[in-house]
Motif scaffolding. Structure first.
Motif, PDB file in Angstrom:
ATOM      1  N   ARG A  18       4.533  32.237  33.786  1.00  0.00           N
ATOM      2  CA  ARG A  18       3.257  31.900  34.411  1.00  0.00           C
ATOM      3  C   ARG A  18       2.171  32.873  33.946  1.00  0.00           C
ATOM      4  O   ARG A  18       1.074  32.473  33.582  1.00  0.00           O
ATOM      5  CB  ARG A  18       3.376  31.947  35.933  1.00  0.00           C
ATOM      6  CG  ARG A  18       2.059  31.658  36.662  1.00  0.00           C
ATOM      7  CD  ARG A  18       2.083  32.027  38.140  1.00  0.00           C
ATOM      8  NE  ARG A  18       2.771  33.263  38.482  1.00  0.00           N
ATOM      9  CZ  ARG A  18       2.304  34.505  38.253  1.00  0.00           C
ATOM     10  NH1 ARG A  18       1.138  34.677  37.664  1.00  0.00           N
ATOM     11  NH2 ARG A  18       2.997  35.558  38.620  1.00  0.00           N
ATOM     12  N   ASP A  21       1.234  32.140  30.379  1.00  0.00           N
ATOM     13  CA  ASP A  21       0.438  30.921  30.334  1.00  0.00           C
ATOM     14  C   ASP A  21      -1.007  31.178  30.779  1.00  0.00           C
ATOM     15  O   ASP A  21      -1.943  30.640  30.204  1.00  0.00           O
ATOM     16  CB  ASP A  21       1.089  29.849  31.210  1.00  0.00           C
ATOM     17  CG  ASP A  21       0.502  28.473  30.957  1.00  0.00           C
ATOM     18  OD1 ASP A  21       0.366  28.092  29.775  1.00  0.00           O
ATOM     19  OD2 ASP A  21       0.158  27.792  31.951  1.00  0.00           O
ATOM     20  N   LYS A  24      -2.627  33.245  27.781  1.00  0.00           N
ATOM     21  CA  LYS A  24      -2.513  32.729  26.413  1.00  0.00           C
ATOM     22  C   LYS A  24      -3.873  32.270  25.898  1.00  0.00           C
ATOM     23  O   LYS A  24      -4.607  31.585  26.591  1.00  0.00           O
ATOM     24  CB  LYS A  24      -1.518  31.573  26.375  1.00  0.00           C
ATOM     25  CG  LYS A  24      -1.114  31.183  24.982  1.00  0.00           C
ATOM     26  CD  LYS A  24       0.027  30.171  25.019  1.00  0.00           C
ATOM     27  CE  LYS A  24       0.511  29.944  23.607  1.00  0.00           C
ATOM     28  NZ  LYS A  24       1.769  29.252  23.578  1.00  0.00           N
TER      29      LYS A  24
END
Length: 162
Positions: A18, A21, A24
């Motif tokens: 998580r 993500d 990113k």
């Protein structure tokens, strides 16, 4: 020396993925991801570094290079209770080396090591900004100042019961 075997939980991995993500594609994403990964796992084992490298699309060598360059990151697990002894000039002049020796003697491990039960880890640092309290040691964020080596066993005893 015993080899550390990495054992992460599914929740830890979900939290790491998580975090990756969320960051990113951001410029400079590696640093916040490494910080959060260390918060999640307590250290940055090779397996976690590999997941970070893959998730951010970076070479593993870059992740490892950053993790080893900055002193706040650790590649080895730390004990439940983290002890840090200041060896900065003010503390050293006032006997912090004797404090460190007393801790090592009491716990029967050297600076940079964990006790066999992983209850304690000992490290040294260069300055904690508490020079007026020299010599200083910190246990789990609690600062103990103006110490003598004779006080060390009683302080550690508070954490032994935990």
């Amino acid at each position: 020396m015993a080899q550390n075997l990495f054992e992460g939980t599914e929740k830890q991995m979900a939290d790491l993925l998580r975090c990756i993500d969320e960051h990113k594609g951001e410029a400079g994403a590696l640093m916040p991801v490494l910080h959060e990964a260390q918060d999640i796992y307590g250290y940055l084992p090779a397996e976690v570094q590999t997941v970070i490298a893959d998730g951010l699309g970076l070479p593993l060598a870059e992740v490892y290079g950053v993790a080893t360059f900055y002193s706040q990151f650790s590649l080895t697990p730390k004990g439940k209770h983290r002890i840090s002894v200041c060896l900065g000039t003010a503390c050293y002049v006032k006997g912090s080396d004797k404090i460190l020796e007393a801790i090592e003697k009491e716990l029967r491990v050297s600076c940079g090591e964990n006790t066999p039960d992983n209850k304690f880890s000992i490290e040294s640092c260069r300055c904690v900004g508490a020079c007026g309290l020299a010599p200083v040691m910190i246990v789990d964020g609690e600062v103990y100042g103006k110490l003598t080596a004779k006080e060390v066993p009683a302080i550690l005893d508070k954490y032994m019961k935990d």
